[in-house]
Design an enzyme around this catalytic site. Structure first.
Site, PDB file in Angstrom:
ATOM      1  N   SER A  26       0.883  -1.329   0.015  1.00 31.02           N
ATOM      2  CA  SER A  26      -0.005  -0.057   0.081  1.00 31.02           C
ATOM      3  C   SER A  26       0.870   1.421   0.003  1.00 31.02           C
ATOM      4  O   SER A  26       0.457   2.230  -0.653  1.00 31.02           O
ATOM      5  CB  SER A  26      -0.896  -0.257   1.296  1.00 31.02           C
ATOM      6  OG  SER A  26      -1.698  -1.153   1.112  1.00 31.02           O
ATOM      7  N   LYS A  75      -8.768  -5.663  11.620  1.00 25.78           N
ATOM      8  CA  LYS A  75     -10.036  -4.992  11.020  1.00 25.78           C
ATOM      9  C   LYS A  75     -11.148  -5.180  11.775  1.00 25.78           C
ATOM     10  O   LYS A  75     -11.979  -4.433  11.791  1.00 25.78           O
ATOM     11  CB  LYS A  75     -10.164  -5.844   9.681  1.00 25.78           C
ATOM     12  CG  LYS A  75      -9.010  -5.729   8.424  1.00 25.78           C
ATOM     13  CD  LYS A  75      -9.331  -6.444   7.342  1.00 25.78           C
ATOM     14  CE  LYS A  75      -8.438  -6.068   6.291  1.00 25.78           C
ATOM     15  NZ  LYS A  75      -8.676  -6.373   5.014  1.00 25.78           N
ATOM     16  N   ASN A  96     -11.560  -1.567   7.117  1.00 25.26           N
ATOM     17  CA  ASN A  96     -10.225  -1.466   6.448  1.00 25.26           C
ATOM     18  C   ASN A  96      -9.910  -0.118   6.180  1.00 25.26           C
ATOM     19  O   ASN A  96      -8.649   0.194   5.718  1.00 25.26           O
ATOM     20  CB  ASN A  96      -9.958  -2.361   5.231  1.00 25.26           C
ATOM     21  CG  ASN A  96     -10.792  -1.692   3.790  1.00 25.26           C
ATOM     22  OD1 ASN A  96     -11.641  -0.826   3.985  1.00 25.26           O
ATOM     23  ND2 ASN A  96     -10.083  -2.149   2.651  1.00 25.26           N
ATOM     24  N   ASP A 111     -12.917  -3.380   0.821  1.00 24.90           N
ATOM     25  CA  ASP A 111     -12.442  -4.757   0.109  1.00 24.90           C
ATOM     26  C   ASP A 111     -13.469  -5.321  -0.928  1.00 24.90           C
ATOM     27  O   ASP A 111     -13.091  -5.607  -1.906  1.00 24.90           O
ATOM     28  CB  ASP A 111     -12.117  -5.765   1.315  1.00 24.90           C
ATOM     29  CG  ASP A 111     -10.932  -5.401   1.868  1.00 24.90           C
ATOM     30  OD1 ASP A 111     -10.123  -4.670   1.416  1.00 24.90           O
ATOM     31  OD2 ASP A 111     -10.799  -5.871   3.452  1.00 24.90           O
ATOM     32  N   GLY A 138     -13.142 -16.609   6.077  1.00 27.12           N
ATOM     33  CA  GLY A 138     -12.290 -15.871   7.038  1.00 27.12           C
ATOM     34  C   GLY A 138     -12.603 -14.147   6.634  1.00 27.12           C
ATOM     35  O   GLY A 138     -13.554 -14.105   5.824  1.00 27.12           O
ATOM     36  N   ASN A 160     -15.527 -24.344   3.133  1.00 32.09           N
ATOM     37  CA  ASN A 160     -14.544 -23.760   3.900  1.00 32.09           C
ATOM     38  C   ASN A 160     -14.025 -25.397   4.622  1.00 32.09           C
ATOM     39  O   ASN A 160     -14.684 -26.282   4.822  1.00 32.09           O
ATOM     40  CB  ASN A 160     -14.861 -22.972   5.050  1.00 32.09           C
ATOM     41  CG  ASN A 160     -13.719 -22.304   5.722  1.00 32.09           C
ATOM     42  OD1 ASN A 160     -12.608 -21.770   4.984  1.00 32.09           O
ATOM     43  ND2 ASN A 160     -13.628 -22.337   7.030  1.00 32.09           N
ATOM     44  N   THR A 162     -12.957 -25.641   7.879  1.00 29.43           N
ATOM     45  CA  THR A 162     -13.734 -25.587   9.029  1.00 29.43           C
ATOM     46  C   THR A 162     -15.158 -25.253   8.829  1.00 29.43           C
ATOM     47  O   THR A 162     -15.648 -24.346   8.440  1.00 29.43           O
ATOM     48  CB  THR A 162     -13.026 -24.481   9.947  1.00 29.43           C
ATOM     49  OG1 THR A 162     -11.778 -24.869  10.110  1.00 29.43           O
ATOM     50  CG2 THR A 162     -13.604 -24.753  11.666  1.00 29.43           C
TER      51      THR A 162
HETATM   52  P1  NAP Z   1      -8.180 -15.486   7.307  1.00 27.22           P
HETATM   53  O1  NAP Z   1      -9.219 -14.582   7.807  1.00 27.22           O
HETATM   54  O2  NAP Z   1      -7.028 -15.756   8.142  1.00 27.22           O
HETATM   55  O3  NAP Z   1      -8.709 -16.774   6.591  1.00 27.22           O
HETATM   56  C1  NAP Z   1      -8.103 -17.618   5.987  1.00 27.22           C
HETATM   57  C2  NAP Z   1      -8.955 -18.590   5.153  1.00 27.22           C
HETATM   58  O4  NAP Z   1      -8.224 -19.647   4.839  1.00 27.22           O
HETATM   59  C3  NAP Z   1     -10.005 -19.534   6.028  1.00 27.22           C
HETATM   60  O5  NAP Z   1     -11.078 -19.740   5.440  1.00 27.22           O
HETATM   61  C4  NAP Z   1      -9.070 -20.718   6.308  1.00 27.22           C
HETATM   62  O6  NAP Z   1     -10.182 -21.967   6.700  1.00 27.22           O
HETATM   63  C5  NAP Z   1      -8.596 -20.897   4.990  1.00 27.22           C
HETATM   64  N1  NAP Z   1      -7.328 -22.042   5.112  1.00 27.22           N
HETATM   65  C6  NAP Z   1      -6.371 -21.441   5.546  1.00 27.22           C
HETATM   66  N2  NAP Z   1      -5.366 -22.667   5.680  1.00 27.22           N
HETATM   67  C7  NAP Z   1      -5.945 -23.514   5.045  1.00 27.22           C
HETATM   68  C8  NAP Z   1      -5.831 -24.870   4.580  1.00 27.22           C
HETATM   69  N3  NAP Z   1      -4.369 -25.211   4.724  1.00 27.22           N
HETATM   70  N4  NAP Z   1      -6.628 -25.673   3.722  1.00 27.22           N
HETATM   71  C9  NAP Z   1      -7.802 -25.014   3.649  1.00 27.22           C
HETATM   72  N5  NAP Z   1      -8.309 -23.589   3.995  1.00 27.22           N
HETATM   73  C10 NAP Z   1      -7.330 -23.022   4.570  1.00 27.22           C
HETATM   74  O7  NAP Z   1      -7.411 -14.687   6.209  1.00 27.22           O
HETATM   75  P2  NAP Z   1      -8.018 -13.428   5.201  1.00 27.22           P
HETATM   76  O8  NAP Z   1      -7.737 -12.211   5.741  1.00 27.22           O
HETATM   77  O9  NAP Z   1      -9.601 -13.750   5.023  1.00 27.22           O
HETATM   78  O10 NAP Z   1      -6.947 -13.763   3.840  1.00 27.22           O
HETATM   79  C11 NAP Z   1      -7.496 -14.877   3.039  1.00 27.22           C
HETATM   80  C12 NAP Z   1      -6.617 -14.718   1.599  1.00 27.22           C
HETATM   81  O11 NAP Z   1      -7.149 -13.637   1.013  1.00 27.22           O
HETATM   82  C13 NAP Z   1      -4.926 -14.380   2.057  1.00 27.22           C
HETATM   83  O12 NAP Z   1      -4.314 -15.225   1.022  1.00 27.22           O
HETATM   84  C14 NAP Z   1      -5.036 -12.899   2.009  1.00 27.22           C
HETATM   85  O13 NAP Z   1      -3.619 -12.598   1.434  1.00 27.22           O
HETATM   86  C15 NAP Z   1      -5.994 -12.764   0.447  1.00 27.22           C
HETATM   87  N6  NAP Z   1      -6.344 -11.321   0.662  1.00 27.22           N
HETATM   88  C16 NAP Z   1      -6.268 -10.526  -0.315  1.00 27.22           C
HETATM   89  C17 NAP Z   1      -6.477  -9.444  -0.427  1.00 27.22           C
HETATM   90  C18 NAP Z   1      -6.624  -8.467  -1.825  1.00 27.22           C
HETATM   91  O14 NAP Z   1      -6.936  -7.397  -1.808  1.00 27.22           O
HETATM   92  N7  NAP Z   1      -6.127  -9.182  -2.825  1.00 27.22           N
HETATM   93  C19 NAP Z   1      -7.522  -8.916   0.512  1.00 27.22           C
HETATM   94  C20 NAP Z   1      -7.719  -9.527   1.753  1.00 27.22           C
HETATM   95  C21 NAP Z   1      -6.998 -10.786   1.772  1.00 27.22           C
HETATM   96  P3  NAP Z   1     -10.468 -22.385   8.230  1.00 27.22           P
HETATM   97  O15 NAP Z   1     -11.551 -21.473   8.513  1.00 27.22           O
HETATM   98  O16 NAP Z   1     -10.640 -23.733   8.106  1.00 27.22           O
HETATM   99  O17 NAP Z   1      -9.049 -21.982   9.083  1.00 27.22           O
END
Ligand code: NAP
Length: 291
Positions: A26, A75, A96, A111, A138, A160, A162
């Site tokens: 950012s 957040k 955010n 977002d 998430g 998902n 979980t």
């Molecule tokens: P978060 O709240 O920690 O959520 C993580 C998610 O990933 C949960 O649904 C989790 O499932 C799942 N997960 C993690 N490890 C896993 C595995 N080994 N197998 C299956 N599912 C798994 O994270 P978040 O903030 O939502 O971010 C998620 C992704 O989006 C990240 O890669 C982040 O970099 C990306 N993102 C991108 C932007 C953008 O602007 N492009 C913005 C925000 C986020 P469980 O519930 O089972 O743990």
């Protein structure tokens, strides 16, 4: 910044509060935008430990920042520290962007709108009446789910690992967006969901290190639009598989830029130069330290 590196008493300050903030893009693309528009503004990384979050948000007011972005892991936690939050934030319980306006701290979430802008601008796709398979439950998945539900999709399958978190996201969609989504366990046979969906979205962190999601890839075809919110690597195994099968693919860089562009507009009142932001972010991603 109106001149590269020049900061003075008139410089307006914005920034990003998060922890550990090691890989944030950012500051790179927001400062490139300020420089391009000759705005005497500066965007700073504000690395904040959990125990100092309240003081840091107080500091936004105390130090006369125009606003800040909020990223992981704050957040949700930041909400009680604000004077007001927009309806979007209430639905997904996440902020955010903060804007200090007339002495009040107002929370927004850009977002979801950033994700919709990505689809519109880069795939010329309107989500209305489309069926969406959303993998993840998430923070990012919540923002995307609320945005696509409000934008008029016909179905959402929330898949998902979980399962109870998928159920809980579907409950939020029902309560806050009056949308009935279907929760699905990632370990279930996903063949019919992939076959039915028009848009498949990965909102998990699976793929950041080259890992593969357990999906029936053979069911992905040219009618699908496949989006991965991950932008580093630029092509996750999901996007590689989808591209091989002639689906349209998008990575998450556009969502990052468009959510930032919307924050930029909230703070400055001006349209953000998104092309400039994209070039700055891509250049930074090509540097070895971002790999
Ligand atoms: P978060 O709240 O920690 O959520 C993580 C998610 O990933 C949960 O649904 C989790 O499932 C799942 N997960 C993690 N490890 C896993 C595995 N080994 N197998 C299956 N599912 C798994 O994270 P978040 O903030 O939502 O971010 C998620 C992704 O989006 C990240 O890669 C982040 O970099 C990306 N993102 C991108 C932007 C953008 O602007 N492009 C913005 C925000 C986020 P469980 O519930 O089972 O743990």
């Amino acid at each position: 910044m109106s001149e590269r590196g020049k900061v003075d008493g008139q410089t307006k300050l914005v920034g990003i509060i998060g922890y550990p903030l090691r890989y944030t893009l950012s500051p790179v693309f927001q400062n490139a935008a300020f420089y391009h528009l000759k705005l005497n503004w500066c965007y700073l990384p504000l690395v904040t430990e959990n125990k100092y979050l309240e003081k840091a948000v107080y500091g936004v007011r105390a130090l006369s920042f125009v606003g800040v972005n909020i990223t992981m892991p704050y957040k949700q936690k930041v909400i009680p520290l604000l004077d007001e939050v927009s309806a979007d934030c209430e639905a997904i319980e996440a902020v955010n962007t903060i804007h200090l306006k007339d002495g009040r701290l107002i929370g927004y979430n850009t977002d979801g709108a950033g994700f919709l802008a990505l689809l519109k601008e880069q795939a010329n796709s309107d989500v209305k009446d489309k069926k969406v398979m959303l993998i993840g439950a998430g923070g990012a998945a919540r923002a995307v789910a609320a945005a696509v539900a409000k934008a008029g999709v016909s179905e959402i399958y929330v898949v998902n690992r979980t399962f109870k978190k998928a159920v809980s996201l579907c409950e939020v969609l029902k309560e806050k967006c009056s949308f009935k989504a279907q929760p699905v366990d990632l370990r279930d046979g996903l063949t019919s969901f992939v076959g039915n969906a028009d848009i498949i979205i990965n909102a998990t962190s699976v793929g950041m290190k080259g890992e593969r999601l357990p999906l029936p890839y053979e069911k992905i075809g040219e009618g699908h639009l496949v989006c991965d919110l991950i932008y580093a690597p630029s092509k996750t195994p999901l996007l590689e598989e989808a591209e091989k099968r002639e689906a349209k693919v998008l990575n998450g860089l556009g969502m990052l830029i468009y959510q930032g562009a919307l924050s930029f507009k909230i703070w400055t009142g001006e349209e953000a130069p998104v092309d400039v932001m994209f070039s700055a972010a891509k250049k930074a991603l090509a540097e070895p330290s971002q790999a």
